[in-house]
Write a protein that holds these residues in place. Structure first.
Motif, PDB file in Angstrom:
ATOM      1  N   UNK A  76       0.797  -1.234   0.000  1.00  0.00           N
ATOM      2  CA  UNK A  76       0.000   0.000   0.000  1.00  0.00           C
ATOM      3  C   UNK A  76       0.823   1.275   0.000  1.00  0.00           C
ATOM      4  N   UNK A  77       2.073   1.221   0.463  1.00  0.00           N
ATOM      5  CA  UNK A  77       2.814   2.464   0.628  1.00  0.00           C
ATOM      6  C   UNK A  77       3.065   3.164  -0.701  1.00  0.00           C
ATOM      7  N   UNK A  78       3.320   2.395  -1.758  1.00  0.00           N
ATOM      8  CA  UNK A  78       3.518   3.019  -3.064  1.00  0.00           C
ATOM      9  C   UNK A  78       2.273   3.741  -3.542  1.00  0.00           C
ATOM     10  N   UNK A  79       1.132   3.062  -3.458  1.00  0.00           N
ATOM     11  CA  UNK A  79      -0.123   3.681  -3.893  1.00  0.00           C
ATOM     12  C   UNK A  79      -0.503   4.857  -3.010  1.00  0.00           C
ATOM     13  N   UNK A  80      -0.163   4.786  -1.736  1.00  0.00           N
ATOM     14  CA  UNK A  80      -0.454   5.884  -0.816  1.00  0.00           C
ATOM     15  C   UNK A  80       0.143   7.192  -1.314  1.00  0.00           C
ATOM     16  N   UNK A  86      -1.301  -8.283   5.833  1.00  0.00           N
ATOM     17  CA  UNK A  86      -2.087  -7.552   4.839  1.00  0.00           C
ATOM     18  C   UNK A  86      -2.784  -6.335   5.425  1.00  0.00           C
ATOM     19  N   UNK A  87      -2.500  -6.032   6.685  1.00  0.00           N
ATOM     20  CA  UNK A  87      -3.056  -4.833   7.310  1.00  0.00           C
ATOM     21  C   UNK A  87      -1.995  -3.934   7.955  1.00  0.00           C
ATOM     22  N   UNK A  88      -0.759  -4.430   8.073  1.00  0.00           N
ATOM     23  CA  UNK A  88       0.218  -3.616   8.812  1.00  0.00           C
ATOM     24  C   UNK A  88       1.612  -3.553   8.199  1.00  0.00           C
ATOM     25  N   UNK A  89       1.937  -4.416   7.241  1.00  0.00           N
ATOM     26  CA  UNK A  89       3.342  -4.608   6.887  1.00  0.00           C
ATOM     27  C   UNK A  89       3.989  -3.393   6.245  1.00  0.00           C
ATOM     28  N   UNK A  90       3.216  -2.524   5.587  1.00  0.00           N
ATOM     29  CA  UNK A  90       3.830  -1.356   4.955  1.00  0.00           C
ATOM     30  C   UNK A  90       4.068  -0.208   5.923  1.00  0.00           C
ATOM     31  N   UNK A  91       3.950  -0.496   7.216  1.00  0.00           N
ATOM     32  CA  UNK A  91       4.535   0.431   8.194  1.00  0.00           C
ATOM     33  C   UNK A  91       6.049   0.479   8.034  1.00  0.00           C
ATOM     34  N   UNK A 112       6.150  -4.410  14.429  1.00  0.00           N
ATOM     35  CA  UNK A 112       6.562  -3.532  13.342  1.00  0.00           C
ATOM     36  C   UNK A 112       8.066  -3.317  13.337  1.00  0.00           C
ATOM     37  N   UNK A 113       8.673  -3.268  14.514  1.00  0.00           N
ATOM     38  CA  UNK A 113      10.131  -3.140  14.576  1.00  0.00           C
ATOM     39  C   UNK A 113      10.800  -4.357  13.955  1.00  0.00           C
ATOM     40  N   UNK A 114      10.261  -5.548  14.222  1.00  0.00           N
ATOM     41  CA  UNK A 114      10.822  -6.770  13.661  1.00  0.00           C
ATOM     42  C   UNK A 114      10.597  -6.832  12.153  1.00  0.00           C
ATOM     43  N   UNK A 115       9.447  -6.348  11.685  1.00  0.00           N
ATOM     44  CA  UNK A 115       9.197  -6.314  10.243  1.00  0.00           C
ATOM     45  C   UNK A 115      10.201  -5.415   9.538  1.00  0.00           C
ATOM     46  N   UNK A 116      10.582  -4.337  10.198  1.00  0.00           N
ATOM     47  CA  UNK A 116      11.540  -3.409   9.605  1.00  0.00           C
ATOM     48  C   UNK A 116      12.967  -3.955   9.660  1.00  0.00           C
ATOM     49  N   UNK A 117      13.311  -4.596  10.776  1.00  0.00           N
ATOM     50  CA  UNK A 117      14.682  -5.036  11.016  1.00  0.00           C
ATOM     51  C   UNK A 117      14.630  -6.317  11.845  1.00  0.00           C
ATOM     52  N   UNK A 118      15.216  -7.422  11.369  1.00  0.00           N
ATOM     53  CA  UNK A 118      15.166  -8.670  12.137  1.00  0.00           C
ATOM     54  C   UNK A 118      15.697  -8.542  13.557  1.00  0.00           C
TER      55      UNK A 118
END
Length: 246
Positions: free
Chosen positions: A39-43, A63-68, A98-104
């Motif tokens: 979603x971030x690109x379309x945003x 599908x609801x949070x990953x583009x944070x 969200x921190x883990x999604x950004x950086x392992x």
């Protein structure tokens, strides 16, 4: 209020739409409902990321949070952020998820997001009166009602059949309701709505309009809409890029 559909594909991005992401605007305040993957690109076709005043995540499925994660990248490295933290409302554990999604390694994201854990309740966010209700979903998920300027919008997030969602939506002007399940026998309980069930929730709540969303790319969206209209004629289908006055 103005509702813009950034992404409406269910369960994963589809060929024609990112996953769940919606913008709700009133009095120049911009609230993002969910930041699903893709979603971030379309945003960025709708609003500068730096102009998003707050984020609400219904739950912590990808599908609801990953583009944070790319939202963090933009604020850290684009050179266009004003440095303010963005209020983010989400179920307990969102900061770690969200921190883990950004950086392992799970480094902090508090330079970008001011995270507040939510549960059932009410509060004020900018011009909006916000009320939430727990939905019928395997993980902690909260439907949300936004009221401003005498108008109201309810977004279900993900839910199976739910009396709590019906009560939250009672008399709302617009119900933005998921309809991920096709009509089929032996559907798993407490996960998603069918098109017919989305229409039944709209009718039971007495809403003004129903917008059917979160239809996966492998499910026929027109059939979902037809099933909803069979019990609630004032239904339409969410489409990426569509703008609705609430």
């Amino acid at each position: 209020m103005r509702l813009t559909v950034v992404g409406c594909a269910g369960s994963a991005p589809g060929p024609d739409s990112p996953a769940s992401c919606y913008l709700v605007e009133h009095d120049e305040f911009v609230l993002a409902l969910d930041l699903g993957n893709g979603s971030f690109g379309a945003l960025q076709n709708v609003v500068r990321p730096g102009d998003v005043d707050a984020v609400y995540l219904s739950h912590l499925h990808a599908d609801h949070c990953l583009d944070a994660a790319p939202f963090v990248v933009w604020h850290r490295y684009s050179g266009q952020s004003d440095g303010r933290t963005v209020p983010l409302y989400a179920p307990v554990g969102a900061d770690r998820r969200l921190a883990t999604a950004y950086d392992p390694d799970g480094g902090p994201i508090d330079d970008v997001f001011d995270v507040t854990a939510i549960g059932p309740g009410s509060w004020t966010l900018g011009p909006f009166e916000v009320t939430t209700a727990r939905t019928a979903h395997p993980v902690e998920c909260y439907a949300v009602r936004l009221t401003a300027g005498g108008r109201s919008l309810v977004y279900t997030g993900d839910t199976g059949p739910s009396d709590a969602v019906v009560e939250l939506a009672r008399g709302a002007d617009v119900l933005l309701a998921e309809a991920a399940y096709p009509e089929a026998p032996d559907l798993p309980p407490g996960l998603h709505l069918t098109g017919r069930q989305a229409g039944e929730h709209a009718a039971a709540a007495g809403v003004g309009r129903l917008i059917v969303t979160h239809v996966p790319s492998w499910v026929d969206a027109q059939e979902q809409l037809a099933a909803a209209r069979a019990v609630f004629p004032a239904a339409e289908l969410a489409r990426p890029g569509a703008v609705h006055d609430v």
